[in-house]
Design a protein around this motif. Sequence first.
Motif, PDB file in Angstrom:
ATOM      1  N   SER A  87      96.428  56.640  -2.256  1.00 26.38           N
ATOM      2  CA  SER A  87      96.074  57.256  -3.539  1.00 26.38           C
ATOM      3  C   SER A  87      96.739  58.618  -3.697  1.00 26.38           C
ATOM      4  N   TYR A  91     100.332  58.738  -6.181  1.00 25.79           N
ATOM      5  CA  TYR A  91      99.763  59.321  -7.397  1.00 25.79           C
ATOM      6  C   TYR A  91     100.849  59.532  -8.459  1.00 25.79           C
ATOM      7  N   SER A  94     102.920  54.915  -8.809  1.00 26.15           N
ATOM      8  CA  SER A  94     102.684  53.486  -8.655  1.00 26.15           C
ATOM      9  C   SER A  94     102.063  52.871  -9.911  1.00 26.15           C
ATOM     10  N   LEU A  95     102.146  51.541  -9.990  1.00 23.04           N
ATOM     11  CA  LEU A  95     101.457  50.820 -11.050  1.00 23.04           C
ATOM     12  C   LEU A  95      99.955  51.047 -10.970  1.00 23.04           C
ATOM     13  N   ASP A  96      99.442  51.109  -9.747  1.00 21.34           N
ATOM     14  CA  ASP A  96      98.012  51.328  -9.511  1.00 21.34           C
ATOM     15  C   ASP A  96      97.879  51.863  -8.096  1.00 21.34           C
ATOM     16  N   TRP A  97      97.502  53.116  -7.950  1.00 23.10           N
ATOM     17  CA  TRP A  97      97.514  53.734  -6.627  1.00 23.10           C
ATOM     18  C   TRP A  97      96.137  53.692  -5.976  1.00 23.10           C
ATOM     19  N   ARG A 101      97.203  45.739  -3.354  1.00 25.94           N
ATOM     20  CA  ARG A 101      98.063  45.060  -4.336  1.00 25.94           C
ATOM     21  C   ARG A 101      97.469  43.722  -4.774  1.00 25.94           C
ATOM     22  N   TRP A 155     100.914  48.644  -4.039  1.00 23.44           N
ATOM     23  CA  TRP A 155     101.952  48.432  -5.039  1.00 23.44           C
ATOM     24  C   TRP A 155     103.207  49.231  -4.748  1.00 23.44           C
TER      25      TRP A 155
END
Length: 220
Positions: A87, A91, A94-97, A101, A155
Motif C-alpha cells: 500500500s 500508492y 497501481s490499479l489498486d494498492w 491481485r 497489481w
Amino acid sequence: MENKYNLSEREAKFLLKKSLVELIHANSRLEKVNTTFPQTKTIVEGMSVSGISMDDVQIILNLKNAYQYILNEQASFTLNVAKKINSFVSYNESLDWGVVRYGDVGIHGVNYTPSIPVEADVAQHIETILSNDLTSTTYRALKYMYYAMRTQIFWDGNKRTALIATNYIMLLNGNGILHIDESHLEVWNRLLSEFYETNNDEAIIEWTYNHCIFGIDYKL
C-alpha cells in the motif's frame, strides 16, 4: 544455508537506518528511476530536486514510506504486513494498492504468466515457508521473496514490495539486510527470468545469499 548474521534488535535497526538511502536508491532502479545517489538522498530528506519527474519522485517517496513502516512495525510477518508494504510502495501508481491481485497480469520478457492468486492460499503458503524450522531464517526470507515475485501477489510493485518485505523478515530475525546493488542487476534479472520460467529457485537463492546480504562485521 546458515544465517550470515545474528544481530541484536538494536544492531539490526541501526543497520537498516544507516542503509536506508542506499536501499531506496537501489530499489528505485527496478523502475528505471535514473536519479543519482545524491539526488535520491535529497528527495528522501524532503527537499526538491530540479529536472526529476514527479513520477520518479513519487516512487522514491513511496519507498521511503514503506521502509519507515517496517522500521516502526513489530508484528510477525504475514500476508497482511505484505499488503501494508504494498500500500505504501504502490500508492498512486497501481490499479489498486495494498490488496491481493484479482485480475490477470503479465511479466515482460518471459513466457510464464502468473495465475490470479487466491488470498487464503497465498497466506497459507507464506505461513508454510516461514514456519519451516528445518531451514535458516535467512533462507526462509529469500524463499518468500522469490515466491512473492513469481506469484505477482499484487497489481504492481511486486519486486519492490517483496524486497522490502524480505528486509522486514530479516530485520525481525537479525539477519542483516538484503541489498541488490545496481552493478548486480544484469545477473539478477537473468536469474530471475530463468526462475520465472522454471519455478526452480535454487540458483537465484544461492546467488542472492552469496552476493546480496550484508550486516555488521566487527573487527577486533
